[in-house]
Write a protein that holds these residues in place. Structure first.
Motif, PDB file in Angstrom:
ATOM      1  N   PHE A 559       0.839  -1.196   0.000  1.00 16.61           N
ATOM      2  CA  PHE A 559       0.000   0.000   0.000  1.00 16.61           C
ATOM      3  C   PHE A 559       0.879   1.253   0.000  1.00 16.61           C
ATOM      4  CE2 PHE A 559      -3.390   2.609   2.391  1.00 16.61           C
ATOM      5  CZ  PHE A 559      -3.859   3.122   1.200  1.00 16.61           C
ATOM      6  N   ILE A 560       2.029   1.168   0.697  1.00 18.75           N
ATOM      7  CA  ILE A 560       2.967   2.284   0.677  1.00 18.75           C
ATOM      8  C   ILE A 560       3.528   2.469  -0.739  1.00 18.75           C
ATOM      9  CG2 ILE A 560       4.933   0.827   1.335  1.00 18.75           C
ATOM     10  CD1 ILE A 560       4.418   4.460   2.410  1.00 18.75           C
ATOM     11  N   GLY A 561       3.614   1.372  -1.495  1.00 15.65           N
ATOM     12  CA  GLY A 561       4.071   1.467  -2.888  1.00 15.65           C
ATOM     13  C   GLY A 561       3.094   2.258  -3.739  1.00 15.65           C
ATOM     14  N   SER A 562       1.781   2.040  -3.543  1.00 11.96           N
ATOM     15  CA  SER A 562       0.785   2.814  -4.299  1.00 11.96           C
ATOM     16  C   SER A 562       0.804   4.282  -3.880  1.00 11.96           C
ATOM     17  CB  SER A 562      -0.601   2.214  -4.086  1.00 11.96           C
ATOM     18  OG  SER A 562      -0.981   2.295  -2.715  1.00 11.96           O
ATOM     19  N   ALA A 563       1.096   4.543  -2.584  1.00  9.71           N
ATOM     20  CA  ALA A 563       1.199   5.931  -2.127  1.00  9.71           C
ATOM     21  C   ALA A 563       2.403   6.612  -2.767  1.00  9.71           C
ATOM     22  CB  ALA A 563       1.322   5.968  -0.601  1.00  9.71           C
ATOM     23  N   ILE A 564       3.516   5.897  -2.883  1.00 10.39           N
ATOM     24  CA  ILE A 564       4.707   6.447  -3.556  1.00 10.39           C
ATOM     25  C   ILE A 564       4.380   6.749  -5.024  1.00 10.39           C
ATOM     26  CG2 ILE A 564       7.048   5.903  -4.328  1.00 10.39           C
ATOM     27  CD1 ILE A 564       7.368   4.232  -1.755  1.00 10.39           C
ATOM     28  N   ALA A 565       3.672   5.843  -5.690  1.00  9.15           N
ATOM     29  CA  ALA A 565       3.329   6.041  -7.098  1.00  9.15           C
ATOM     30  C   ALA A 565       2.438   7.271  -7.268  1.00  9.15           C
ATOM     31  CB  ALA A 565       2.630   4.793  -7.638  1.00  9.15           C
ATOM     32  N   SER A 566       1.441   7.452  -6.410  1.00 11.94           N
ATOM     33  CA  SER A 566       0.559   8.625  -6.503  1.00 11.94           C
ATOM     34  C   SER A 566       1.343   9.906  -6.278  1.00 11.94           C
ATOM     35  CB  SER A 566      -0.565   8.507  -5.471  1.00 11.94           C
ATOM     36  OG  SER A 566      -1.363   7.374  -5.720  1.00 11.94           O
ATOM     37  N   THR A 567       2.232   9.892  -5.284  1.00 11.06           N
ATOM     38  CA  THR A 567       3.032  11.085  -4.999  1.00 11.06           C
ATOM     39  C   THR A 567       3.924  11.442  -6.174  1.00 11.06           C
ATOM     40  OG1 THR A 567       3.033  10.530  -2.638  1.00 11.06           O
ATOM     41  CG2 THR A 567       4.710  12.061  -3.410  1.00 11.06           C
ATOM     42  N   LEU A 568       4.602  10.438  -6.742  1.00 12.67           N
ATOM     43  CA  LEU A 568       5.480  10.699  -7.878  1.00 12.67           C
ATOM     44  C   LEU A 568       4.698  11.191  -9.094  1.00 12.67           C
ATOM     45  CD1 LEU A 568       7.908   7.636  -7.621  1.00 12.67           C
ATOM     46  CD2 LEU A 568       8.406  10.026  -7.071  1.00 12.67           C
ATOM     47  N   THR A 569       3.489  10.673  -9.273  1.00 16.10           N
ATOM     48  CA  THR A 569       2.674  11.122 -10.401  1.00 16.10           C
ATOM     49  C   THR A 569       2.292  12.590 -10.249  1.00 16.10           C
ATOM     50  OG1 THR A 569       1.791   8.879 -10.607  1.00 16.10           O
ATOM     51  CG2 THR A 569       0.585  10.641 -11.715  1.00 16.10           C
ATOM     52  N   LYS A 570       1.851  12.977  -9.061  1.00 16.90           N
ATOM     53  CA  LYS A 570       1.499  14.383  -8.822  1.00 16.90           C
ATOM     54  C   LYS A 570       2.714  15.289  -9.017  1.00 16.90           C
ATOM     55  CE  LYS A 570      -2.089  13.217  -5.446  1.00 16.90           C
ATOM     56  NZ  LYS A 570      -2.489  13.272  -4.023  1.00 16.90           N
ATOM     57  N   LEU A 571       3.856  14.864  -8.495  1.00 17.89           N
ATOM     58  CA  LEU A 571       5.053  15.691  -8.614  1.00 17.89           C
ATOM     59  C   LEU A 571       5.510  15.802 -10.072  1.00 17.89           C
ATOM     60  CD1 LEU A 571       7.095  14.421  -5.516  1.00 17.89           C
ATOM     61  CD2 LEU A 571       5.812  16.549  -5.728  1.00 17.89           C
ATOM     62  N   ALA A 572       5.417  14.704 -10.802  1.00 21.20           N
ATOM     63  CA  ALA A 572       5.850  14.737 -12.211  1.00 21.20           C
ATOM     64  C   ALA A 572       4.948  15.652 -13.032  1.00 21.20           C
ATOM     65  CB  ALA A 572       5.851  13.317 -12.783  1.00 21.20           C
ATOM     66  N   LEU A 573       3.630  15.555 -12.812  1.00 25.84           N
ATOM     67  CA  LEU A 573       2.707  16.421 -13.543  1.00 25.84           C
ATOM     68  C   LEU A 573       2.922  17.892 -13.186  1.00 25.84           C
ATOM     69  CD1 LEU A 573      -0.554  14.272 -13.267  1.00 25.84           C
ATOM     70  CD2 LEU A 573       0.912  14.563 -15.284  1.00 25.84           C
ATOM     71  N   ARG A 574       3.270  18.148 -11.945  1.00 24.40           N
ATOM     72  CA  ARG A 574       3.523  19.533 -11.542  1.00 24.40           C
ATOM     73  C   ARG A 574       4.899  20.009 -12.022  1.00 24.40           C
ATOM     74  NH1 ARG A 574       2.634  18.925  -6.382  1.00 24.40           N
ATOM     75  NH2 ARG A 574       0.383  18.907  -6.728  1.00 24.40           N
ATOM     76  N   PHE A 575       5.858  19.067 -12.164  1.00 20.83           N
ATOM     77  CA  PHE A 575       7.207  19.420 -12.617  1.00 20.83           C
ATOM     78  C   PHE A 575       7.175  19.925 -14.065  1.00 20.83           C
ATOM     79  CE2 PHE A 575      11.573  18.448 -14.065  1.00 20.83           C
ATOM     80  CZ  PHE A 575      12.294  19.079 -13.055  1.00 20.83           C
ATOM     81  N   TYR A 576       6.211  19.435 -14.859  1.00 25.89           N
ATOM     82  CA  TYR A 576       6.077  19.912 -16.228  1.00 25.89           C
ATOM     83  C   TYR A 576       5.748  21.401 -16.267  1.00 25.89           C
ATOM     84  CZ  TYR A 576       5.662  14.909 -17.301  1.00 25.89           C
ATOM     85  OH  TYR A 576       5.889  13.566 -17.408  1.00 25.89           O
ATOM     86  N   GLU A 577       5.042  21.882 -15.240  1.00 26.35           N
ATOM     87  CA  GLU A 577       4.623  23.283 -15.226  1.00 26.35           C
ATOM     88  C   GLU A 577       5.727  24.210 -14.738  1.00 26.35           C
ATOM     89  OE1 GLU A 577       1.215  23.372 -12.753  1.00 26.35           O
ATOM     90  OE2 GLU A 577       0.012  22.032 -14.013  1.00 26.35           O
ATOM     91  N   VAL A 578       6.555  23.740 -13.786  1.00 27.78           N
ATOM     92  CA  VAL A 578       7.562  24.620 -13.182  1.00 27.78           C
ATOM     93  C   VAL A 578       8.899  24.566 -13.904  1.00 27.78           C
ATOM     94  CG1 VAL A 578       6.464  24.462 -10.922  1.00 27.78           C
ATOM     95  CG2 VAL A 578       8.259  22.837 -11.527  1.00 27.78           C
ATOM     96  N   ASP A 579       9.133  23.542 -14.713  1.00 30.53           N
ATOM     97  CA  ASP A 579      10.406  23.433 -15.442  1.00 30.53           C
ATOM     98  C   ASP A 579      10.099  23.137 -16.914  1.00 30.53           C
ATOM     99  OD1 ASP A 579      12.934  22.920 -16.426  1.00 30.53           O
ATOM    100  OD2 ASP A 579      13.584  21.845 -14.626  1.00 30.53           O
ATOM    101  N   SER A 580      10.422  24.080 -17.767  1.00 28.74           N
ATOM    102  CA  SER A 580      10.095  23.938 -19.192  1.00 28.74           C
ATOM    103  C   SER A 580      11.155  23.161 -19.976  1.00 28.74           C
ATOM    104  CB  SER A 580       9.932  25.329 -19.825  1.00 28.74           C
ATOM    105  OG  SER A 580      11.129  26.100 -19.648  1.00 28.74           O
ATOM    106  N   ASN A 581      12.248  22.796 -19.324  1.00 29.75           N
ATOM    107  CA  ASN A 581      13.310  22.045 -19.998  1.00 29.75           C
ATOM    108  C   ASN A 581      12.833  20.610 -20.234  1.00 29.75           C
ATOM    109  OD1 ASN A 581      15.679  20.546 -20.641  1.00 29.75           O
ATOM    110  ND2 ASN A 581      16.923  22.155 -19.699  1.00 29.75           N
TER     111      ASN A 581
END
Length: 963
Positions: A559-581
């Motif tokens: 279950f902690i693995g699914s929590a890690i996956a959700s967190t990484l997904t949110k961060l990756a989607l937000r990283f697209y907005e803050v870093d244009s590289n």
């Protein structure tokens, strides 16, 4: 020869058998025996027989002749009890002639040189209800007031007090006599008894005496001071103009050396005066008592007094100035005292003292951290966290000093305390945007100290939701990679296992090889043993060597693995907005997908203790697909809608207000300034019904509840429901009982009516109980004239929440009858468990913790005629006095299924949990009844079974027949 009907105690049917006669003869012989021990045992047997209903008149003269003259102290004690219980009147109601001899024995004991015999005889005379026996003894009783020993004098005062209260014609000058005695007496206990008598029979004389010594009251003995406080309280309540006369005396008693006197004086002072100085003096006195007393029960009682003071709006401001003194009570080690103190402090804290209070609470939190897990420090730390949480909600200005300090306790060994910190942080990061950067920084600093999987999950969610800058996002994925260890994890684990096998092989070779590593030794018992210098490596510390997130996965918690996956997904989607590289974006996405794939691979490899579940696998796979497709709709769901859902949940549950407590809403009765005032005297005769209604409404206002006529009729109906008919209308004695439940006591007010034309003597209510009920005392017998009635009260103690039964009968003698004992059997009284259960509130975490802890479960199948799921839930809540913990939004709407958690507490502190899972079958149509089950869990078996029985009896809704 006398006829059978002339026998004193028996009829032809109830004639004593030969064995009973021989037993009575044996008792008579033992009473005449010269051995003291034999006589003592025989006298005890006679007393037991009399208490069981046997009168034994033939033994009375034997006891007077052989037992009464004895000087043995144990015999003297038993005789005092014997003369108290033995029947002293005959069937005609007149005093027995033998009592003249007994009266003479009383007189000799009152003149006895031994002070113990005199004093105990005087105490016995307080229980006599026959003035014919007391009248010849009055001169001797008066003379005992001048005895040299204080034990005799103080019992003489109590005897005079009791006799004057019951038969004032025997000693009409008792108040004057005791007043003169009081002026001359020096012993504290004697003065106390005399003063107490004057309080009850002649308050004017008591006040006269008090006025002569009011300046010396502070030097009196404790027991006399308590009586003086009682007098002042009674006088000032009856005559408020006397308050100024005694207020100084009460102030002096606040400085008494006795804690009991100070407690009573403080309570009296608040009653007599509502001035701020008086309230402050009383509250300060209460606080000092709490700090000095070692008994936790006393601390709780005095804390209740402070809470009662705070309930008065006029006193609340005074107590607010004493908050820092109240906080000192936290030095107590009892958790309940600390909890009640923190609740009181939170109600009194203001903007002026919030910073000082928070500073003290922070010191207490630090102190519990240094103490470890001793003396419930973990639970206390949990209470402190909740209190600091409430402080920050009420006064956001203190949040910058509280939040960073609390985040350091995320690695706390107490899971609940650490979880409370995270719940606090979750709300703080939403409410206090200015603290967002500080909170995230502290979370990242303390991420590696966390050792609990639940705390790690919550922390990952907070970081995934609120990290918005590129640096924070990169820091989070670094912490996750550090927590998981070397990737991919399966290859790393295989290497670790291969290394273990090599080490095991080398160790085996070392064991078999010869050398200085082994040597022979001689043990203490003379046998030989081999001692090796090699130390075998255990695998106990292998789990500690793994990174924390990896160790959770190896234990099978994916279950902690699914929590890690959700967190990484949110961060990756937000990283697209803050870093244009684009290169940075692709690198971050690749790292995230590698972590997810590695978790899935590990879950399917069979290396962990448990394989990955299908739910966790689907969740991680969905997150991987989202990162691969980069859909805008999905991005909004992950980064916007999730946060909105949490904000709505917090707003709905109002955790900031009701954090761990009950309902915050208090019913306040208000009246508007322009509301009309009705005067009953101004109503005309034609408006008499309106006047009566107005009178009833004013009574409801006086007791704090304004209701309609319907409300009042329902209240009266509720009271009538507590009346139980005990006998039939055609029985010689009609009886009914009003059952009044008052916390730990049940008071039965039994109405007994004589429906015959005869006088009934010794009418006795005999009761017995089943369950955890205990009869406190046996009701006294009464005499009923023809068609007369009487009320008898009986008290029953309750020790736990269980259904109980009270049963018994009424026995009586008919005046002028044959002398046999008549009996009327009573109907049973069933005590309802709902009288002890009240709705209560707890958090979801506390509910889950108790659900896992409680061992007694009772599963009740739904069997009802109700067709709607929500209607059935409301019906169960009303029938069981339980509170629904599930939010309203979760159970509202059109759905054929409903699941809800219910919670209640008993007045004994017992918890009752219930989980209701019901549905309405689709195939049954609109008239289909609800089906499902209710699971009940409690700490005690009786609570679980009784609550289940109550639900079974009240599942079906009563349908009213309409004509």
């Amino acid at each position: 020869m006398s006829s059978i009907s002339e026998l004193p105690c028996y009829t032809l049917i109830n004639h004593p058998s030969e064995s009973e006669s021989s037993s009575e003869n044996q008792l008579k012989a033992d009473l005449e025996n010269g051995d003291v021990k034999v006589r003592t045992v025989a006298l005890k047997k006679v007393m037991y027989q009399i208490l069981n209903g046997e009168k034994m008149p033939s033994l009375l003269m034997t006891i007077i002749r052989f037992i009464l003259p004895m000087q043995d102290h144990q015999i003297k004690k038993l005789l005092l009890i014997f003369w108290e219980i033995v029947p002293k009147t005959g069937a005609d109601g007149k005093l027995l002639h033998e009592m003249i001899l007994v009266c003479d024995a009383y007189r000799r004991d009152l003149e006895h040189p031994n002070e113990f015999i005199r004093g105990s005889t005087l105490r016995f005379l307080c229980k006599l209800k026959e003035p014919e026996l007391l009248e010849p003894l009055m001169p001797t009783i008066r003379s005992c007031l001048e005895h040299r020993h204080s034990y005799v004098r103080r019992n003489a005062v109590m005897a005079i007090f009791t006799i004057f209260r019951n038969f004032d014609f025997l000693i009409p000058d008792a108040p004057e006599l005791v007043y003169d005695f009081l002026e001359k007496e020096q012993d504290a206990s004697c003065k106390r008894n005399a003063f107490m008598m004057l309080i009850h029979v002649d308050q004017e004389r008591a006040l006269d005496y008090l006025s002569t010594c009011i300046d010396q009251v502070h030097s009196f003995n404790e027991i006399l001071q308590l009586v003086i406080v009682e007098l002042i309280y009674k006088v000032c309540i009856a005559n408020p103009s006397e308050r100024a006369r005694f207020i100084k005396c009460i102030y002096n008693l606040l400085n008494s050396s006795s804690n009991a006197v100070r407690y009573e004086a403080a309570g009296t002072l608040v009653t007599l005066s509502s001035a701020p100085t008086a309230v402050k003096a009383a509250a300060t006195n209460y606080i000092e008592l709490i700090l000095k007393e070692s008994d936790n029960n006393v601390k709780l009682i005095v804390l209740d007094k402070l809470i009662k003071l705070k309930a008065n709006p006029a006193h609340e401001k005074v107590l607010q100035d004493l908050v820092m003194d109240i906080v000192r009570v936290l030095s107590s080690t009892d958790l309940e005292v600390r909890k009640k103190t923190l609740d009181l402090v939170m109600e009194l804290v203001t903007l002026r003292n919030i910073e000082e209070v928070v500073m003290v609470l922070k010191k207490e939190v630090t102190k519990t951290h240094t103490e470890g897990d001793q003396d419930d420090s973990g639970n206390y730390r949990q209470l402190l966290v909740r209190t600091l949480h409430s402080c920050c909600v009420k006064y956001p200005d203190v949040a910058p000093t509280v939040v960073p300090m609390l985040t350091e306790f995320l690695g706390d060994s107490n899971e609940q305390a650490a979880l409370d910190v995270l719940l606090f942080v979750r709300e703080a990061v939403l409410k206090f945007t200015s603290l967002k950067s500080v909170i995230l920084e502290k979370l990242l600093e303390n991420f590696h100290t966390i050792r609990n999987v639940k705390i790690h999950r919550h922390t990952l969610w907070i970081l995934g939701e609120h990290c918005t800058t590129a640096s924070d996002i990169v820091s989070v994925i670094k912490e996750i990679k550090t927590g998981l260890g070397e990737l991919p994890m399966v290859e790393d684990e295989l290497k670790r296992m291969a290394g273990k096998e090599e080490e095991a092989g080398d160790e085996e070779k070392n064991k078999t090889s010869s050398g200085s590593s082994q040597r022979m030794v001689v043990t203490a018992d003379g046998t030989y043993a081999t001692q090796s210098a090699l130390v075998s490596k255990t695998t106990a510390g292998e789990e500690d060597q793994r990174p924390p997130l990896r160790s959770y996965l190896m234990k099978g918690d994916f279950f902690i693995g699914s929590a890690i996956a959700s967190t990484l997904t949110k961060l990756a989607l937000r990283f697209y907005e803050v870093d244009s590289n684009t290169n940075h974006q692709n690198k971050f996405t690749a790292e995230a997908m590698l972590i997810m794939a590695s978790i899935i691979h590990l879950g399917k490899s069979g290396i962990p203790e448990k394989a990955i579940t299908d739910d966790d696998l689907d969740r991680i796979a969905v997150c991987t697909k989202v990162l691969a497709e980069k859909n805008e709709f999905v991005r909004v769901i992950f980064n916007v809608e999730c946060r909105k859902a949490v904000a709505n949940m917090l707003e709905e549950s109002k955790l900031m207000v009701e954090y761990g407590g009950g309902d915050s809403k208090k019913e306040v009765i208000k009246s508007q300034a322009d509301d009309p005032i009705s005067f009953l005297q101004l109503f005309t005769k034609s408006d008499q019904s309106v006047a009566e209604n107005q009178f009833e409404v004013s009574l409801l206002q006086a007791i704090g509840s304004v209701g309609t006529k319907k409300d009042e009729s329902s209240a009266i109906s509720t009271k009538l429901n507590k009346v139980s008919q005990l006998t039939g209308f055609s029985d010689p004695i009609y009886a009914e009982a009003y059952v009044n439940v008052n916390q730990y006591d049940i008071v039965l007010d039994v109405l007994i009516v004589n429906q015959t034309a005869d006088t009934l003597q010794n009418v006795t209510l005999e009761l017995a109980t089943l369950g955890d009920l205990k009869l406190v005392e046996k009701p006294s017998p009464v005499t009923l004239a023809a068609h007369d009635f009487s009320n008898i009260k009986a008290s029953v103690k309750v020790s736990s929440t269980e259904n109980g039964i009270i049963f018994g009968n009424i026995v009586y003698d008919v005046s002028g009858g044959s002398g046999d004992r008549n009996c009327v059997v009573l109907n049973d009284i069933h005590i309802d468990i709902m009288d002890y259960i009240v709705p209560a509130h707890c958090t979801d975490n506390e509910f889950r913790s108790m659900w896992a802890e409680f061992e007694w479960e009772n599963k009740v199948s739904v069997n009802t005629n109700i067709t709607e799921t929500r209607e059935y839930l409301d019906h169960i809540i009303n029938c069981t006095n339980m509170k629904c913990l599930t939010p309203e939004k979760a159970i509202s709407g059109e759905c054929g299924f409903l699941a809800a958690n219910l919670y209640a507490k008993s007045i004994f502190g017992e918890d009752a949990l219930a989980n209701l899972s019901i549905e309405k079958p689709i195939e049954g149509g609109p008239d289909a009844v609800v089906i499902g089950h209710i699971r009940i869990r409690a700490k005690s078996q009786g609570m679980a079974l009784s609550l289940g029985d109550k639900i079974n009896l009240s599942q079906k809704k009563q349908v009213k027949n309409e004509a």
